[in-house]
Motif scaffolding. Structure first.
Motif, mmCIF file in Angstrom:
data_model
loop_
_atom_site.group_PDB
_atom_site.id
_atom_site.type_symbol
_atom_site.label_atom_id
_atom_site.label_comp_id
_atom_site.label_asym_id
_atom_site.label_seq_id
_atom_site.Cartn_x
_atom_site.Cartn_y
_atom_site.Cartn_z
ATOM 1 N N SER A 134 0.810 -1.217 0.000
ATOM 2 C CA SER A 134 0.000 0.000 0.000
ATOM 3 C C SER A 134 0.843 1.266 0.000
ATOM 4 C CB SER A 134 -0.955 0.006 1.201
ATOM 5 O OG SER A 134 -0.208 0.023 2.400
ATOM 6 N N ASP A 135 2.134 1.166 0.325
ATOM 7 C CA ASP A 135 3.006 2.330 0.236
ATOM 8 C C ASP A 135 3.281 2.581 -1.255
ATOM 9 O OD1 ASP A 135 5.338 4.059 1.566
ATOM 10 O OD2 ASP A 135 6.182 2.970 -0.141
ATOM 11 N N LEU A 136 3.207 3.833 -1.684
ATOM 12 C CA LEU A 136 3.326 4.113 -3.116
ATOM 13 C C LEU A 136 4.647 3.593 -3.701
ATOM 14 C CD1 LEU A 136 2.190 5.378 -5.674
ATOM 15 C CD2 LEU A 136 3.149 7.570 -4.943
ATOM 16 N N GLY A 137 5.746 3.899 -3.016
ATOM 17 C CA GLY A 137 7.054 3.454 -3.509
ATOM 18 C C GLY A 137 7.142 1.939 -3.569
ATOM 19 N N GLU A 138 6.641 1.283 -2.523
ATOM 20 C CA GLU A 138 6.674 -0.185 -2.481
ATOM 21 C C GLU A 138 5.758 -0.780 -3.550
ATOM 22 O OE1 GLU A 138 8.285 -2.419 -0.535
ATOM 23 O OE2 GLU A 138 9.221 -1.129 0.945
ATOM 24 N N PHE A 139 4.613 -0.116 -3.772
ATOM 25 C CA PHE A 139 3.653 -0.560 -4.790
ATOM 26 C C PHE A 139 4.330 -0.560 -6.172
ATOM 27 C CE2 PHE A 139 0.309 0.921 -7.840
ATOM 28 C CZ PHE A 139 -0.475 -0.215 -7.842
ATOM 29 N N ASN A 205 7.767 1.188 13.760
ATOM 30 C CA ASN A 205 8.931 2.083 13.883
ATOM 31 C C ASN A 205 9.505 2.052 15.292
ATOM 32 O OD1 ASN A 205 7.151 3.658 11.587
ATOM 33 N ND2 ASN A 205 9.365 3.618 11.234
ATOM 34 N N PHE A 206 8.608 2.088 16.284
ATOM 35 C CA PHE A 206 9.076 2.037 17.674
ATOM 36 C C PHE A 206 8.056 1.258 18.497
ATOM 37 C CE2 PHE A 206 10.441 6.212 15.985
ATOM 38 C CZ PHE A 206 11.812 6.053 16.067
ATOM 39 N N GLY A 207 8.558 0.532 19.490
ATOM 40 C CA GLY A 207 7.673 -0.100 20.469
ATOM 41 C C GLY A 207 7.887 0.634 21.787
ATOM 42 N N VAL A 208 6.805 1.030 22.448
ATOM 43 C CA VAL A 208 6.953 1.792 23.692
ATOM 44 C C VAL A 208 6.676 0.860 24.872
ATOM 45 C CG1 VAL A 208 6.203 3.835 24.977
ATOM 46 C CG2 VAL A 208 6.181 3.854 22.482
ATOM 47 N N ALA A 209 7.712 0.583 25.662
ATOM 48 C CA ALA A 209 7.584 -0.386 26.751
ATOM 49 C C ALA A 209 6.590 0.088 27.811
ATOM 50 C CB ALA A 209 8.955 -0.614 27.387
ATOM 51 N N GLU A 210 6.658 1.350 28.167
ATOM 52 C CA GLU A 210 5.852 1.893 29.265
ATOM 53 C C GLU A 210 4.354 1.653 29.068
ATOM 54 O OE1 GLU A 210 5.697 6.321 31.190
ATOM 55 O OE2 GLU A 210 5.474 6.152 29.033
ATOM 56 N N THR A 211 3.892 1.798 27.809
ATOM 57 C CA THR A 211 2.454 1.700 27.568
ATOM 58 C C THR A 211 2.070 0.434 26.816
ATOM 59 O OG1 THR A 211 2.806 2.948 25.558
ATOM 60 C CG2 THR A 211 2.123 4.202 27.482
ATOM 61 N N GLY A 212 3.067 -0.253 26.233
ATOM 62 C CA GLY A 212 2.727 -1.396 25.393
ATOM 63 C C GLY A 212 2.010 -0.941 24.145
ATOM 64 N N MET A 213 2.660 -0.088 23.401
ATOM 65 C CA MET A 213 2.063 0.405 22.143
ATOM 66 C C MET A 213 3.126 0.411 21.060
ATOM 67 S SD MET A 213 -0.252 3.534 23.393
ATOM 68 C CE MET A 213 -1.964 3.272 23.086
ATOM 69 N N ILE A 214 2.664 0.268 19.832
ATOM 70 C CA ILE A 214 3.617 0.410 18.721
ATOM 71 C C ILE A 214 3.348 1.739 18.024
ATOM 72 C CG2 ILE A 214 3.934 -2.079 18.389
ATOM 73 C CD1 ILE A 214 2.132 -1.782 15.863
ATOM 74 N N SER A 215 4.434 2.315 17.529
ATOM 75 C CA SER A 215 4.314 3.601 16.839
ATOM 76 C C SER A 215 4.665 3.372 15.376
ATOM 77 C CB SER A 215 5.294 4.579 17.491
ATOM 78 O OG SER A 215 5.558 5.647 16.630
ATOM 79 N N ILE A 216 3.775 3.866 14.505
ATOM 80 C CA ILE A 216 4.042 3.760 13.061
ATOM 81 C C ILE A 216 4.022 5.167 12.477
ATOM 82 C CG2 ILE A 216 3.287 2.820 10.843
ATOM 83 C CD1 ILE A 216 2.153 0.460 12.291
ATOM 84 N N THR A 217 5.053 5.471 11.728
ATOM 85 C CA THR A 217 5.174 6.817 11.192
ATOM 86 C C THR A 217 5.244 6.735 9.665
ATOM 87 O OG1 THR A 217 6.667 8.710 11.207
ATOM 88 C CG2 THR A 217 7.634 6.669 11.873
ATOM 89 N N GLU A 218 4.461 7.566 8.980
ATOM 90 C CA GLU A 218 4.342 7.451 7.525
ATOM 91 C C GLU A 218 3.813 8.766 6.949
ATOM 92 O OE1 GLU A 218 0.785 5.845 6.218
ATOM 93 O OE2 GLU A 218 -0.166 6.011 8.149
ATOM 94 N N ASN A 219 3.851 8.883 5.627
ATOM 95 C CA ASN A 219 3.447 10.137 5.001
ATOM 96 C C ASN A 219 2.163 10.069 4.194
ATOM 97 O OD1 ASN A 219 5.128 12.378 5.611
ATOM 98 N ND2 ASN A 219 6.811 11.276 4.668
ATOM 99 N N GLU A 220 1.711 8.851 3.893
ATOM 100 C CA GLU A 220 0.598 8.764 2.945
ATOM 101 C C GLU A 220 -0.731 8.388 3.604
ATOM 102 O OE1 GLU A 220 2.089 5.833 0.246
ATOM 103 O OE2 GLU A 220 3.769 7.083 -0.335
ATOM 104 N N GLY A 221 -0.692 7.942 4.836
ATOM 105 C CA GLY A 221 -1.919 7.505 5.497
ATOM 106 C C GLY A 221 -2.268 6.062 5.145
ATOM 107 N N ASN A 222 -1.448 5.444 4.310
ATOM 108 C CA ASN A 222 -1.776 4.069 3.894
ATOM 109 C C ASN A 222 -1.601 3.073 5.039
ATOM 110 O OD1 ASN A 222 0.981 2.738 3.715
ATOM 111 N ND2 ASN A 222 1.300 4.574 2.537
#
Ligand code: SF4
Length: 465
Positions: A134-139, A205-222
């Motif tokens: 779904s990422d344009l470049g990867e597509f 992109n990052f896993g946050v130990a304190e809260t147990g959450m994953i962070s995903i960072t991107e530009n297209e919203g895909n």
């Protein structure tokens, strides 16, 4: 020379002669450099930010067991299914199994270098699933059946004309060359696929130990659509992607955006901590997280190489590397190219098979200076070279260095050898660059340094009065 080294050499030679390619990459990166420097200026002190980021990663990587435990426990409390994968095969089998168990047919995927690392698409396709990027470049590179060219910009090597040709050939699209028109073609196809997909696969992109959450960072919203529209979300994360606390993201998100793409902050930054909770209208019904080792604990156990796990995959070291800029991303033959790829690939995939990447470096140190988490990449390349030679010493190199050491310890012999070398050097011109030239690896594309007619010692004796 082994096959991977041979392939690298052939491809690198070809790309170095391709002036259009070199010009294209240089042009793309010139724009990036200007934006990166402008956005570095928004930090109170980029150098202090680098230091802080390096210290945070040092703390996390040196207590990875504790942070991973905290992270997983927090996720499991919210019903997330966490899976541990020791190697690439285990990770592939786990994800195929999840897809099979839930009668998945179509899969949509957002950008993930970790998925590239384990060759996930090939495994899913072999098992009968349809996988769409779904990422344009990867597509674009998926349509061309190519691996990504760069950690952050998978299709940076292509012109808009080449992309248009690909769309015409593979999708039957009309020929257009404006970036907006090309994006609209991809978007129309992608929207249908988001709605049809049963499972979405993302990286982390990052896993946050304190809260147990994953962070995903991107530009297209895909990635947001990939992780929220299908009924199952599977995230694949290398175990080194941990951060301690939410507040760490305040440093790492702008830093990743600036170093990686020359942006102040990436367009979309999302945290995920669970599947759809009761009463919530949106989101997947299930959230699986696959934690991948695949050689990382081996690197963790090596005190010298451990800090290569600090990498946040921003790609900044690739962008400044004179080797990457000339040989191109595909020459490396591995998912992680450029300086960081040359450092970690030999440690993740076998030192003897991949040591040539550590030797293919000018050791200029531009990568070390660019790295936002202060990994001393140039030093790691030297360590890889040393380890490779110690592990498997070459007979001829041993002979050469022992001879060199012997001569250097005997000043009389050194002076005589230098004189003889100076006398015979003109004869080298007769075989220079040919199969008879013992130094042809060097002389095929470079001038041999001339041996001085007078040694410094002779000059000193003659002139010191
Ligand atoms: S080694 Fe440093 S510069 Fe290179 S990709 Fe990793 S974090 Fe970025």
């Amino acid at each position: 020379m082994n096959t991977t080294a041979n392939a690298f050499k052939q491809s690198a030679t070809q790309y170095c002669h391709d002036l259009d390619h070199r010009q294209r990459i240089r042009k793309a990166l010139t724009g990036y450099e200007a934006k990166r420097d402008e956005n570095k200026g928004r930090f109170q002190s980029w150098e202090e930010a680098r230091q802080a980021a390096a210290e945070i990663k040092y703390e996390v990587i040196n207590h990875l067991d504790q942070y991973l435990e905290q992270f997983v426990s927090n996720l499991e409390q919210r019903g997330v299914k966490v899976h541990w994968a020791g190697d690439a095969q285990e990770a592939r089998e786990l994800i195929v199994q999840i897809a099979r168990e839930h009668n998945v047919w179509r899969i949509i995927k957002s950008k993930s270098m970790t998925a590239e690392e384990i060759h996930l698409n090939e495994a899913l396709e072999k098992n009968g699933f349809n996988v769409f990027e779904s990422d344009l470049g990867e597509f674009i590179v998926q349509l061309r059946q190519e691996p990504p060219y760069h950690l952050v910009f998978p299709s940076m090597h292509l012109t808009r004309h080449q992309i248009s040709e690909t769309f015409t050939e593979k999708l039957g699209a009309e020929r257009v060359t404006e970036p907006e028109e090309l994006t609209m073609i991809a978007r129309r196809i992608m929207r249908q696929r988001f709605c049809q997909a049963d499972m979405g696969i993302s990286g982390v992109n990052f896993g946050v130990a304190e809260t147990g959450m994953i962070s995903i960072t991107e530009n297209e919203g895909n990635a947001r659509l990939t992780t929220s529209l299908p009924r199952i979300h599977v995230a694949l994360m290398g175990i080194e992607k941990m951060l301690r606390r939410m507040e760490d993201l305040a440093l790492f998100l702008p830093m990743l955006a600036t170093a990686g793409a020359g942006q102040p902050l990436t367009g979309y930054n999302t945290l995920y901590g669970a599947a759809k909770l009761p009463g919530e209208p949106d989101g997947p019904e299930q959230f699986h997280l696959v934690l991948l080792d695949n050689g990382r604990t081996g690197v963790l156990a090596d005190a010298e190489q451990r800090d290569s796990l600090h990498c946040i995959r921003c790609g900044a070291c690739l962008n400044v590397c004179p080797i990457f800029r000339n040989v191109g991303g595909h020459s490396y033959g591995t998912v992680y190219g450029g300086p960081i790829g040359s450092v970690i690939t030999p440690n993740l995939r076998g030192l003897q098979d991949w040591k040539h990447l550590s030797f293919a470096s000018s050791l200029c140190g531009a990568c070390t200076a660019a790295c936002p988490v202060k990994i001393d990449l140039a030093h790691h390349l030297l360590q890889n070279r040393r380890n490779a030679v110690q592990q498997n010493p070459s007979f001829f190199e041993n002979l050469l260095w022992n001879g060199f050491s012997f001569v250097m310890q005997k000043p009389g012999l050194y002076r005589t050898s230098a004189k003889l070398a100076g006398l015979f050097q003109p004869l080298h011109g007769l075989v220079k660059g040919s199969a008879l030239d013992p130094a042809r690896g060097w002389t095929q594309s470079r001038e041999t340094p001339k041996i001085a007619k007078q040694t410094f010692t002779d000059w000193w004796r003659a002139n010191r009065a």
